[in-house]
Structure formats: structure tokens, C-alpha cells
Design an enzyme around this catalytic site. Structure first.
Site, mmCIF file in Angstrom:
data_model
loop_
_atom_site.group_PDB
_atom_site.id
_atom_site.type_symbol
_atom_site.label_atom_id
_atom_site.label_comp_id
_atom_site.label_asym_id
_atom_site.label_seq_id
_atom_site.Cartn_x
_atom_site.Cartn_y
_atom_site.Cartn_z
ATOM 1 N N HIS A 37 72.784 9.381 30.929
ATOM 2 C CA HIS A 37 72.253 10.701 31.305
ATOM 3 C C HIS A 37 70.748 10.600 31.584
ATOM 4 C CE1 HIS A 37 75.614 12.030 28.443
ATOM 5 N NE2 HIS A 37 75.973 12.557 29.586
ATOM 6 N N GLN A 61 87.413 22.353 32.268
ATOM 7 C CA GLN A 61 87.788 21.013 32.722
ATOM 8 C C GLN A 61 88.565 20.236 31.662
ATOM 9 O OE1 GLN A 61 83.542 19.887 33.343
ATOM 10 N NE2 GLN A 61 84.141 17.890 32.527
ATOM 11 N N GLN A 148 77.876 7.201 38.720
ATOM 12 C CA GLN A 148 79.027 6.473 39.292
ATOM 13 C C GLN A 148 80.136 6.261 38.249
ATOM 14 O OE1 GLN A 148 79.689 4.822 42.318
ATOM 15 N NE2 GLN A 148 81.256 3.381 41.644
ATOM 16 N N ASP A 150 81.607 8.333 36.583
ATOM 17 C CA ASP A 150 82.669 9.289 36.902
ATOM 18 C C ASP A 150 82.866 9.287 38.413
ATOM 19 O OD1 ASP A 150 83.247 10.741 34.193
ATOM 20 O OD2 ASP A 150 81.088 10.482 34.321
ATOM 21 N N GLN A 153 84.820 12.038 40.134
ATOM 22 C CA GLN A 153 84.036 13.275 40.054
ATOM 23 C C GLN A 153 82.983 13.301 41.168
ATOM 24 O OE1 GLN A 153 82.698 15.174 36.280
ATOM 25 N NE2 GLN A 153 80.764 14.187 36.750
ATOM 26 N N VAL A 176 75.280 3.090 33.691
ATOM 27 C CA VAL A 176 74.451 2.403 32.689
ATOM 28 C C VAL A 176 75.383 1.885 31.597
ATOM 29 C CG1 VAL A 176 72.597 2.681 31.006
ATOM 30 C CG2 VAL A 176 72.488 3.884 33.203
ATOM 31 N N SER A 185 79.061 6.265 27.217
ATOM 32 C CA SER A 185 79.814 7.518 27.302
ATOM 33 C C SER A 185 79.646 8.262 25.983
ATOM 34 C CB SER A 185 81.300 7.205 27.522
ATOM 35 O OG SER A 185 82.084 8.348 27.239
ATOM 36 N N ARG A 187 81.841 9.818 24.639
ATOM 37 C CA ARG A 187 83.096 9.607 23.904
ATOM 38 C C ARG A 187 83.138 8.270 23.161
ATOM 39 N NH1 ARG A 187 85.440 12.764 28.459
ATOM 40 N NH2 ARG A 187 86.367 14.628 27.522
HETATM 41 P P1 AMP Z 1 78.976 13.982 30.961
HETATM 42 O O1 AMP Z 1 77.970 14.525 30.007
HETATM 43 O O2 AMP Z 1 79.803 12.870 30.403
HETATM 44 O O3 AMP Z 1 79.779 15.042 31.644
HETATM 45 O O4 AMP Z 1 78.147 13.280 32.116
HETATM 46 C C1 AMP Z 1 77.121 13.956 32.794
HETATM 47 C C2 AMP Z 1 76.646 13.102 33.938
HETATM 48 O O5 AMP Z 1 76.191 11.851 33.449
HETATM 49 C C3 AMP Z 1 77.757 12.777 34.958
HETATM 50 O O6 AMP Z 1 77.219 12.778 36.261
HETATM 51 C C4 AMP Z 1 78.174 11.402 34.538
HETATM 52 O O7 AMP Z 1 78.747 10.649 35.595
HETATM 53 C C5 AMP Z 1 76.847 10.805 34.114
HETATM 54 N N1 AMP Z 1 77.068 9.659 33.242
HETATM 55 C C6 AMP Z 1 77.840 9.603 32.131
HETATM 56 N N2 AMP Z 1 77.847 8.347 31.616
HETATM 57 C C7 AMP Z 1 77.074 7.602 32.436
HETATM 58 C C8 AMP Z 1 76.688 6.231 32.458
HETATM 59 N N3 AMP Z 1 77.100 5.364 31.536
HETATM 60 N N4 AMP Z 1 75.869 5.808 33.458
HETATM 61 C C9 AMP Z 1 75.452 6.679 34.403
HETATM 62 N N5 AMP Z 1 75.766 7.974 34.435
HETATM 63 C C10 AMP Z 1 76.570 8.437 33.472
#
Ligand code: AMP
Length: 289
Positions: A37, A61, A148, A150, A153, A176, A185, A187
Site C-alpha cells: 500500500h 465485495q 498488480q 490484484d 481487479q 511488493v 497482503s 491477509r
Molecule cells: P487492499 O487493501 O488489499 O484492498 O489493497 C489496496 C490496494 O493495494 C490495491 O490496489 C492492491 O492491489 C494494492 N496492494 C495490495 N497488496 C499489494 C502488494 N503486495 N504490492 C502492491 N500493491 C498491493
């Protein structure tokens, strides 16, 4: 840094910035921030004058049996990380602010939302497209930054932005990863130590296939088989597919266009996704003119 929870106040503050000629960047997130993020926030900070990070765990979602109620949250830590990252505004609306009583209008994505995660999470991308469209309208950013990680998405959001003529530049940034390769993540937090060790199989599988691709293999079945061998430590493989990076349709052998290997798998009860794009070298003459 300002934390804002109402759309009205957000509009006022961002409106002033826009009137002053400032370029506004939006990073939509569900919070529990990590370096993935923060890389998006950093890119926005570099390309824009004002960066808004939205933190909203979007209920539309999540499927009925998914992890909405247990999704990790730590708002104070998120605020601190945003402040340190030079974010100007954290937008953290509650459910009622985003979905007031009587809400009934959704954005329905098309074919791009059907394969991969779309097949296993019915309604997921409808919820994603709806909330991203709403966030674009609430924040009215010049640019919005997505990861990327996601991959599907990103495709759905790009398509929606184009189809609905939303005046937002959609920027995608690379995934990343942890030092051992696991995609960051929120998660990952669910994994115990032993599961965390097994989780590295996902990125190993993708890297093995990418190595094979770089050594010249253009055969879809071969590339998938190479990846599959590494996925044994996982508890359940939901999908492992090599798809056309643009259309998300199954890639065809021999590969002639950019393809992305996508995986979703369970480790214990935690579902993780990852992907890796295999870009063909641009041949001489291609793209000229
Ligand atoms: P989320 O909070 O998981 O919904 O993710 C929010 C944003 O951060 C989305 O655009 C995700 O694709 C991005 N994101 C999540 N994990 C990563 C990562 N490891 N590297 C780059 N972007 C990420």
C-alpha cells in the site's frame, strides 16, 4: 495530515486543492496497511500534489461466507503509516456514509470479471467496481493507484474507467513482496508460522514458471505444469491459469502475446492470490511508427 470521514468535508477540502491547481492522487485500500500500500502512496506522492488514501473495508465485495467480519483492522497504525508516508488526507468513511439507507445502484462489470477470482467469488468485482466508482466520484482524483497483486481487479477497474468515461488516470504498480517472495497482503496476518513458511510456495511456483518462460518455453501446459509442481505445500489450489494479460482469456500456445500466470490457493483457511506476467521481448520493428 487530515483524517476525514464525511463525503461533504472531503469534497470541500479536495475541491479547494483542485481550485488551487493541485493534482490529486487516490490510493484506495481496505486498511491494515503494508509496504505494498505504501508503495502506491509513494508513487502518488511523487506524481501528485495531494495524496488521498481511502481506508474502507467494503462489505459489497465480500461473499456471505468470506472474511468481512474478521478482516484485520488497525486504524491508528494505518494513520501513523500514512502520516509518515506524506499522505495529505486519510478518507475513512463508515458503511452508512458509503452505502446510505436505500442504496441500490451498482456497477456491473462484464467479461473481465468472469474468469479467475470472478468464478469463485460471485459478485466480488461488482462490489469492487461499485466502490471504486463511488470513491472516484467522492474524491474526484486526477489519478488513482492500484497494485498488480490484484491483477484482475486492475483489469476490471481500467475497463470500468474507460467504459464509464471516468476522468481518472489509472496507474498500476508492481507487486511488493516479502524478502522470501511472498506477496504482501493484509491477509498474510491470518497465517500461523508453519502456514507462513508454506505460503512461499506460491511465489516460488510463479517464479519457476517465469524462469522457464525466460529460458524460451512458450507452451502454456508446460509453464503451468512447472508451476504446479511447486504448489504441493498448499492445502487447496483454487485455480492456476495462464491468461492473456489484456483479455484474461486462456492463453494459447505458443505464447505470442503478454500472458499472466494467476493463482489462488488456500493455506489452512486463508485464501491467497498472486500472479506474474510473462512479457514477450518486443521484436525489432514492432511498435515503430
Ligand atoms: P487492499 O487493501 O488489499 O484492498 O489493497 C489496496 C490496494 O493495494 C490495491 O490496489 C492492491 O492491489 C494494492 N496492494 C495490495 N497488496 C499489494 C502488494 N503486495 N504490492 C502492491 N500493491 C498491493
Amino acid at each position: 495530515m487530515q483524517t476525514i470521514t464525511s463525503v461533504a468535508e472531503l469534497r470541500q477540502v479536495v475541491g479547494l486543492a483542485r481550485k488551487a491547481g493541485k493534482r490529486v492522487g487516490l490510493v484506495p485500500t481496505m486498511g491494515y496497511l503494508h509496504e505494498g500500500h505504501l508503495a502506491l502512496a509513494e508513487a502518488s506522492r511523487k506524481q501528485c500534489d495531494v495524496t488521498v488514501v481511502s481506508i474502507f473495508v467494503n462489505p459489497t465485495q465480500f461473499g456471505a461466507n468470506e472474511d468481512l467480519s474478521t478482516y484485520p483492522r488497525d486504524f491508528q497504525r494505518d494513520e501513523r503509516l500514512c502520516r509518515d508516508a506524506g499522505v495529505a488526507i486519510v478518507f475513512a468513511p463508515d458503511n452508512k456514509e458509503v452505502y446510505p439507507e436505500g442504496f441500490e445502484t451498482f456497477v456491473e462489470p462484464g467479461e473481465l470479471a468472469k474468469p479467475l477470482c470472478g468464478g469463485f467469488r460471485p459478485g466480488h468485482f461488482r462490489g469492487v467496481a461499485t466502490v471504486v466508482c463511488k470513491l472516484f466520484n467522492m474524491v474526484q482524483p486526477d489519478a488513482a493507484f492500484f497494485g498488480q497483486k490484484d491483477f484482475q481487479q486492475c483489469a476490471v477497474v481500467r475497463r470500468m474507467t474507460k467504459d464509464l468515461n471516468l476522468p481518472v488516470e489509472v496507474v498500476t504498480l508492481p507487486t511488493v513482496r516479502e524478502p522470501d517472495g511472498l506477496a504482501m497482503s493484509s491477509r498474510n496476518r491470518y497465517l500461523n508460522e508453519q502456514e507462513r513458511q508454506r505460503a512461499v510456495a506460491i511465489s516460488r511456483a510463479l517464479l519457476a514458471a517465469q524462469d522457464e518462460f525466460r529460458s524460451g518455453s512458450r507452451d502454456v501446459r508446460n509453464l503451468i505444469a512447472i508451476a504446479e509442481k511447486h504448489l504441493k505445500p498448499l492445502d487447496k489450489l483454487q485455480y492456476l491459469e495462464l491468461v492473456d494479460s489484456e483479455t484474461l482469456e486462456p492463453a494459447e500456445s505458443p505464447l505470442k502475446r503478454s500472458a499472466t500466470l494467476c493463482v489462488a490457493a488456500y493455506i489452512g483457511s486463508t485464501r491467497l492470490i498472486d500472479n506474474m506476467t510473462m512479457d514477450l521481448p518486443v521484436s525489432i520493428g514492432e511498435g515503430a511508427g
